[in-house]
Design an enzyme around this catalytic site. Structure first.
Site, short mmCIF file in Angstrom:
data_model
loop_
_atom_site.label_atom_id
_atom_site.label_comp_id
_atom_site.label_asym_id
_atom_site.label_seq_id
_atom_site.Cartn_x
_atom_site.Cartn_y
_atom_site.Cartn_z
N SER A 233 15.17 18.60 -2.32
CA SER A 233 14.57 19.66 -1.51
C SER A 233 15.59 20.71 -1.05
CB SER A 233 13.88 19.05 -0.29
OG SER A 233 14.81 18.28 0.47
N ASP B 285 14.55 22.13 10.12
CA ASP B 285 13.83 20.96 10.60
C ASP B 285 14.84 19.83 10.77
OD1 ASP B 285 14.29 20.00 8.00
OD2 ASP B 285 12.33 20.67 7.30
N HIS C 6 16.79 19.92 6.87
CA HIS C 6 16.95 21.05 5.95
C HIS C 6 17.55 22.26 6.64
CE1 HIS C 6 13.55 18.71 4.10
NE2 HIS C 6 14.38 18.82 3.07
#
Length: 626
Positions: free
Chosen positions: A37, A294, A297
């Protein structure tokens, strides 16, 4: 009404591409991404694991920003296995990173099958949205001139696959296996993230897991680095934990908020405490002031820092390989000064002719794949003397001090060179034949090397110094078409030049994550040329002179340099830089005036041009016969 996700993704990507500036044409044919991600460009219907702006547009991830720096087509930076792209008939991009991927899945996406699967912890976890053959599946080959970008490892921890040092070591080795698979498939340039310190994320900071996870992150990275040394490719490690540690230690230098808890809070409030000032629901929302979007990330600020960092490593050789070219420019300016002096009338047999000259030079490098553009300025002082041995021979010695300053690259890095050159020369003329030759040696002092690059909202400079040496030999043979008694002279000639420059290796001194160490550089020049030399006696005491020549460079291979991060000395890599031009045009013009008997004042202009380089200089000299 909100824009559709696909339209938002397309518009934001195009805007990113238009907003980026890059130092020169990229030497890489493409940017191809694998990972999780942290690099996912939107496999899940355009969604990315980073913050969105007020209009709902997702911020780009680091490989998208890096690709824009390199001039990569924005369409090529899109997701590889997006079910949305497949549904609407859009072509897949070259970003194979998928949110939630473990190191095993990253390797599979290269060698066997790429799958877009909803990651654990998300609604519908485990649902397969799309799959396709992996990048190198079915015997496919990697693009040898592409840059490969590899991240991963965090999900091995988050999904409970790493529970001790042995697991961390195995996960690091699996990520290295992805680099190995790319190399075996033909990849030559592979950029690999070191895993960020998971203990320094909002998800784990301040918890009992913080210290153990920091230690396990370190074990992962040590295993990764050790295995990457075995990969027979140019593997560029990114010291991400070091970079983020520096950002936390000095937020102002990176454009981040200095009075906020950058590890314990985040922008979105998803899985962690939203920042009360700059968070999504804070008093003045601004993700560019925060490091985390978050729990794990980065925000756009963190992604941009990483992309700028990666670009600084790639672009460094484009500038550093100009250092030998600066030295060659000093040697050529010195040879121009000698040729100008050789235009002075010969003194009587058995007499001396000392001379002194001063001059200034301008040096411009145009951009080319693998090299930065640059603008240089220099000045010099040259002294010497010749002795008339007999009717046919004149011998001499000369010494010169030359200073050059070069600004190169998008952020105007500063490089300074002081050259100290000495030459022995000889001139011959008999009937209408003439010849000259010079042997030059010199010491090079690069006393102030300051490489400057963008890093987030600010620029950073890394400094170092080194020295070097040079030697050169040049010669010409010509034939005068008119007798010595004629007011004009015209002489075709052939020339040969050899020069070698060695620049010593050096370390940038800061010890930061961005500091680099460069190995020695050797750059040889071998040229043959043809030309035409002429002069005109316009007055009894005044003579105009000039020459034009066309030269061919035989040593025109792209130059490279081996380097490593000073903090990771065992992981070096070799990248290409400046490519010398094959052909060179040279022009010289001047005037010599006898002020009083035996005293000659001389002014001259010299110009030379190749495909991507232009050098010109002015000089003023005086010689005295005695």
């Amino acid at each position: 009404m909100r824009k559709p996700a696909l339209l938002r993704l397309t518009l934001s990507t195009l805007a990113l591409a238009c907003s980026q500036a890059f130092a020169g044409p990229s030497p890489y044919s493409n940017l191809i991404v694998f990972g999780d991600s942290l690099s996912d460009a939107g496999q899940f219907g355009g969604m990315r694991f980073t913050n969105r702006d007020a209009n709902g547009n997702y911020a780009p991830v680091s490989p998208m920003i890096l690709g824009a720096h390199l001039g990569v087509n924005p369409a090529a930076l899109g997701p590889s296995t997006s079910p949305l792209n497949q549904a609407v008939g859009l072509p897949d991009g070259n970003n194979w990173a998928v949110g939630g991927y473990t190191t095993r899945q990253i390797l599979d996406s290269i060698t066997t099958t790429s799958q877009t699967v909803i990651p654990p912890g998300r609604p519908g976890a485990g649902q397969l949205l799309r799959e396709k053959p992996g990048y190198l599946a079915n015997g496919l080959r990697a693009a040898p001139n592409a840059l490969y970008y590899l991240t991963g490892g965090g999900n091995d921890f988050l999904q409970g696959l790493v529970n001790g040092p042995a697991d961390a070591v195995a996960a690091g080795a699996r990520l290295a296996a992805s680099a190995q698979a790319l190399q075996q498939g033909g990849a030559r340039y592979i950029m690999v993230w070191l895993l960020p310190d998971l203990g320094q994320t909002p998800n784990f900071s301040g918890t009992p897991q913080q210290n153990p996870l920091s230690q396990l992150s370190g074990a992962f990275n040590q295993s990764l680095l050790s295995q990457l040394r075995q990969v027979d490719a140019q593997v560029i490690p990114l010291n991400i934990p070091g970079l983020l540690s520096e950002a936390l230690a000095n937020p102002n230098a990176f454009g981040l908020a200095s009075n906020q808890n950058l590890v314990g809070t985040c922008y979105s409030g998803e899985g962690c405490a939203g920042n009360p000032v700059y968070g999504l629901n804070g008093t003045t929302p601004d993700p560019s002031k925060l490091l985390f979007n978050d729990a794990v990330h980065p925000t756009i600020a963190g992604q941009r820092l990483i992309a700028d960092y990666a670009y600084s490593l790639i672009a460094a050789p484009w500038e550093i390989t100009l250092l030998p070219e600066m030295a060659h420019a000093s040697v050529r300016a010195h040879q121009d000064e000698l040729r100008n002096q050789w235009q002075a009338p010969w003194q009587a047999v058995g007499k001396w002719q000392p001379f002194v000259a001063t001059g200034a030079q301008d040096l411009d490098f145009g951009s080319q794949p693998g090299a930065a553009s640059g603008d240089g300025r220099g000045y010099n002082l040259t002294v010497g003397a010749s002795y008339r041995l007999d009717n046919a021979w004149r011998l001499g010695l000369a010494g010169g001090a030359y200073r050059q300053k070069l600004k190169a690259g998008a952020q105007d890095s500063d490089y300074t060179l002081d050259s100290y050159l000495a030459s022995a020369f000889a001139q011959y003329r008999q009937h209408r034949w003439w010849a000259d030759a010079a042997l030059t040696a010199g010491h090079l002092n690069y006393g102030d090397l300051k490489r400057t690059f963008a890093l987030g909202t600010h620029n950073r400079s890394e400094k170092g110094n080194t020295d070097g040496e040079t030697w050169a030999v040049s010669g010409r043979v010509g034939y005068n078409l008119a007798p010595d008694s004629s007011r004009w002279q015209l002489a075709p000639f052939v020339s040969a030049d050899y020069a070698r420059v060695k620049v010593g290796g050096y370390d940038e001194k800061s010890g930061r994550s961005t500091a680099l160490a460069f190995d020695d550089q050797d750059r040889t020049s071998r040229r043959l040329g043809v030309g035409l030399q002429g002069s005109l006696q316009v007055m009894p005491t005044t003579r105009l002179f000039g020459e034009v020549a066309q030269e061919h460079e035989f040593e025109d291979d792209q130059q490279d340099v081996t380097l490593h991060l000073t903090g990771l000395p065992a992981n070096d890599f070799t990248l290409a830089g400046y490519t010398p031009a094959s052909n060179l045009t040279r022009v010289g013009l001047g005037v010599s005036h006898e002020i009083v008997a035996g005293v000659h004042l001389r002014g001259s202009y010299n110009w030379r041009k190749s495909d991507e380089q232009k050098q010109q200089g002015l000089s003023l000299g005086v010689s005295v016969d005695f």
